[in-house]
Design a protein around this motif. Structure first.
Motif, PDB file in Angstrom:
ATOM      1  N   ARG A 136      36.586  31.880  30.498  1.00 44.27           N
ATOM      2  CA  ARG A 136      36.466  33.073  31.065  1.00 44.27           C
ATOM      3  C   ARG A 136      37.580  33.519  31.561  1.00 44.27           C
ATOM      4  N   PHE A 137      38.042  35.014  31.321  1.00 42.83           N
ATOM      5  CA  PHE A 137      39.125  35.603  31.856  1.00 42.83           C
ATOM      6  C   PHE A 137      38.590  36.868  32.574  1.00 42.83           C
ATOM      7  N   SER A 138      39.185  37.239  33.588  1.00 47.27           N
ATOM      8  CA  SER A 138      38.924  38.574  34.115  1.00 47.27           C
ATOM      9  C   SER A 138      40.345  39.175  34.868  1.00 47.27           C
ATOM     10  N   VAL A 139      40.242  40.480  35.056  1.00 47.47           N
ATOM     11  CA  VAL A 139      41.307  41.078  35.768  1.00 47.47           C
ATOM     12  C   VAL A 139      40.642  42.403  36.756  1.00 47.47           C
ATOM     13  N   LEU A 140      40.982  42.622  37.791  1.00 46.49           N
ATOM     14  CA  LEU A 140      40.655  43.542  38.874  1.00 46.49           C
ATOM     15  C   LEU A 140      41.741  44.342  39.124  1.00 46.49           C
ATOM     16  N   ALA A 141      41.859  45.710  38.953  1.00 47.17           N
ATOM     17  CA  ALA A 141      42.717  46.695  39.193  1.00 47.17           C
ATOM     18  C   ALA A 141      42.180  47.480  40.589  1.00 47.17           C
ATOM     19  N   GLU A 142      43.073  47.511  41.624  1.00 48.93           N
ATOM     20  CA  GLU A 142      42.489  48.429  42.809  1.00 48.93           C
ATOM     21  C   GLU A 142      43.887  49.064  43.165  1.00 48.93           C
ATOM     22  N   GLY A 143      43.328  50.234  43.702  1.00 49.83           N
ATOM     23  CA  GLY A 143      44.340  51.229  44.146  1.00 49.83           C
ATOM     24  C   GLY A 143      43.480  52.117  45.259  1.00 49.83           C
ATOM     25  N   ASN A 144      44.343  52.714  46.178  1.00 48.11           N
ATOM     26  CA  ASN A 144      44.028  53.892  47.003  1.00 48.11           C
ATOM     27  C   ASN A 144      44.524  55.192  46.751  1.00 48.11           C
ATOM     28  N   ALA A 145      43.560  56.315  46.447  1.00 50.11           N
ATOM     29  CA  ALA A 145      44.003  57.486  46.227  1.00 50.11           C
ATOM     30  C   ALA A 145      44.718  58.141  47.455  1.00 50.11           C
ATOM     31  N   ASP A 146      43.748  57.921  48.656  1.00 48.18           N
ATOM     32  CA  ASP A 146      44.051  58.265  49.963  1.00 48.18           C
ATOM     33  C   ASP A 146      43.610  57.333  50.903  1.00 48.18           C
ATOM     34  N   ALA A 147      43.347  57.756  52.149  1.00 41.14           N
ATOM     35  CA  ALA A 147      42.815  56.973  53.056  1.00 41.14           C
ATOM     36  C   ALA A 147      41.745  56.673  53.089  1.00 41.14           C
ATOM     37  N   ASP A 148      40.870  57.291  52.493  1.00 36.15           N
ATOM     38  CA  ASP A 148      39.498  57.334  52.247  1.00 36.15           C
ATOM     39  C   ASP A 148      38.613  57.183  50.756  1.00 36.15           C
ATOM     40  N   THR A 149      39.609  57.160  49.840  1.00 35.15           N
ATOM     41  CA  THR A 149      39.306  57.314  48.540  1.00 35.15           C
ATOM     42  C   THR A 149      39.731  56.001  47.826  1.00 35.15           C
ATOM     43  N   HIS A 150      38.908  54.973  47.390  1.00 34.28           N
ATOM     44  CA  HIS A 150      39.234  53.643  46.801  1.00 34.28           C
ATOM     45  C   HIS A 150      38.698  53.544  45.436  1.00 34.28           C
ATOM     46  N   LEU A 151      39.696  53.279  44.447  1.00 33.75           N
ATOM     47  CA  LEU A 151      39.373  53.099  43.125  1.00 33.75           C
ATOM     48  C   LEU A 151      39.657  51.663  42.737  1.00 33.75           C
ATOM     49  N   ALA A 152      38.823  51.081  41.706  1.00 32.79           N
ATOM     50  CA  ALA A 152      38.825  49.915  41.269  1.00 32.79           C
ATOM     51  C   ALA A 152      38.336  49.894  39.651  1.00 32.79           C
ATOM     52  N   GLY A 153      38.924  48.976  39.175  1.00 32.33           N
ATOM     53  CA  GLY A 153      38.667  48.800  37.480  1.00 32.33           C
ATOM     54  C   GLY A 153      38.451  47.381  37.457  1.00 32.33           C
ATOM     55  N   TYR A 154      37.397  46.693  36.789  1.00 33.65           N
ATOM     56  CA  TYR A 154      37.028  45.311  36.637  1.00 33.65           C
ATOM     57  C   TYR A 154      36.862  45.200  35.187  1.00 33.65           C
ATOM     58  N   GLY A 155      37.381  44.027  34.617  1.00 30.42           N
ATOM     59  CA  GLY A 155      37.091  43.658  33.159  1.00 30.42           C
ATOM     60  C   GLY A 155      36.919  42.134  33.179  1.00 30.42           C
ATOM     61  N   GLU A 156      35.897  41.501  32.205  1.00 28.53           N
ATOM     62  CA  GLU A 156      35.765  40.144  32.310  1.00 28.53           C
ATOM     63  C   GLU A 156      35.243  39.688  30.927  1.00 28.53           C
ATOM     64  N   MET A 178      32.527  40.935  25.687  1.00 20.98           N
ATOM     65  CA  MET A 178      32.494  41.501  26.992  1.00 20.98           C
ATOM     66  C   MET A 178      31.462  41.383  28.032  1.00 20.98           C
ATOM     67  N   ARG A 179      31.673  40.654  29.209  1.00 21.05           N
ATOM     68  CA  ARG A 179      30.722  40.348  29.930  1.00 21.05           C
ATOM     69  C   ARG A 179      30.589  41.707  31.032  1.00 21.05           C
ATOM     70  N   GLN A 180      31.714  41.910  31.462  1.00 23.05           N
ATOM     71  CA  GLN A 180      31.667  43.290  32.362  1.00 23.05           C
ATOM     72  C   GLN A 180      32.613  44.128  32.082  1.00 23.05           C
ATOM     73  N   LEU A 181      32.748  45.344  32.215  1.00 28.08           N
ATOM     74  CA  LEU A 181      33.781  46.451  32.250  1.00 28.08           C
ATOM     75  C   LEU A 181      33.154  47.760  32.992  1.00 28.08           C
ATOM     76  N   SER A 182      33.950  47.685  34.166  1.00 28.12           N
ATOM     77  CA  SER A 182      33.323  48.878  34.949  1.00 28.12           C
ATOM     78  C   SER A 182      34.580  49.665  35.859  1.00 28.12           C
ATOM     79  N   LEU A 183      34.088  50.732  36.293  1.00 29.27           N
ATOM     80  CA  LEU A 183      35.251  51.654  37.189  1.00 29.27           C
ATOM     81  C   LEU A 183      34.418  51.809  38.149  1.00 29.27           C
ATOM     82  N   GLU A 184      34.887  51.878  39.508  1.00 28.01           N
ATOM     83  CA  GLU A 184      34.511  52.078  40.741  1.00 28.01           C
ATOM     84  C   GLU A 184      35.112  53.170  41.629  1.00 28.01           C
TER      85      GLU A 184
END
Length: 231
Positions: A136-156, A178-184
């Motif tokens: 299994r291989f996965s990657v999680l990408a995270e970033g903050n648009a501002d102090a209150d808005t948090h974005l993430a993308g995950y694929g597995e 594809m097990r998982q692929l989502s945006l948060e």
């Protein structure tokens, strides 16, 4: 003689008067310098007080937890950071051994409706195989648009896919799945969480609260899991 004496007395009086006038000037200048020095000292004290108040206010400001973490450690060990985006890679390489007393002609996933009956030839044939398809291989990408808005993308992904050409007779040609692929999207100020894509459903038990990546899945080799586990 009287005239001379009077002249001497007038000279002495004039000299004493000049000396007294000079002393008065010196005293006045000293008082003026002391007053200026006191004024400068008051200005210095006022600036120092303002500086201390500003430092106290700066310390009292509460920064968001994400900003604090960023200030303490801009990129934690084991992560990759680029232009405000943090990448976390995960996964493993699997080698599984499978033995079945009845031949299901299956891989690490047990297909229950393939269990042979007594009249079937496979009922009396055991099955032994090795498989790496659960790698299994996965990657999680995270970033903050501002102090209150948090974005993430995950694929597995894993390799449990089985196209028509998939076979392990000569070469392992099982394709990735594809097990998982989502945006948060998280809004910490509003307490809202949005997820779009393919992820675990709300039927799957989680380890803490509602976490799309924190599913408490059974620790079994069979990738079909166990009866009763809804994902």
């Amino acid at each position: 003689m009287r005239i001379i004496n009077c002249g001497l007395m007038l000279g002495i009086l004039a000299a004493c008067s000049g000396q007294a006038h000079a002393d008065d000037n010196v005293t006045t200048e000293i008082h003026s310098l002391k007053a200026k020095l006191k004024e400068l000292q008051q200005r210095v004290d006022s600036e120092a007080r303002k500086t201390r108040e500003g430092e106290a206010q700066a310390k009292a400001v509460q920064l968001p937890a994400s900003y604090k973490a960023l200030a303490a450690d801009p990129c934690a060990a084991g992560k990759v950071c680029y232009k405000g985006v943090t990448l976390t890679f995960g996964g493993w390489v699997d080698l599984t051994g499978v033995y079945r007393s009845r031949n299901l002609a299956s891989d690490t996933g047990s297909v229950y409706n393939f269990i042979p009956y007594q009249q079937s030839r496979n009922f009396n044939i055991p099955e032994t195989r090795f498989s790496a398809r659960q790698s299994r291989f996965s990657v999680l990408a995270e970033g903050n648009a501002d102090a209150d808005t948090h974005l993430a993308g995950y694929g597995e992904i894993d390799f449990e896919g089985a196209a028509q050409t998939a076979s392990s007779v000569a070469t392992n040609s099982f394709n990735p799945r594809m097990r998982q692929l989502s945006l948060e999207l998280d809004r910490s100020d509003l307490g809202l969480h949005f997820l779009a894509g393919q992820s675990w459903s709300l039927n799957a038990p989680t380890k803490s609260g509602i976490d799309p990546r924190g599913v408490d899945a059974p620790g079994v080799i069979d990738f079909e899991s166990v009866p009763g586990f809804l994902a």
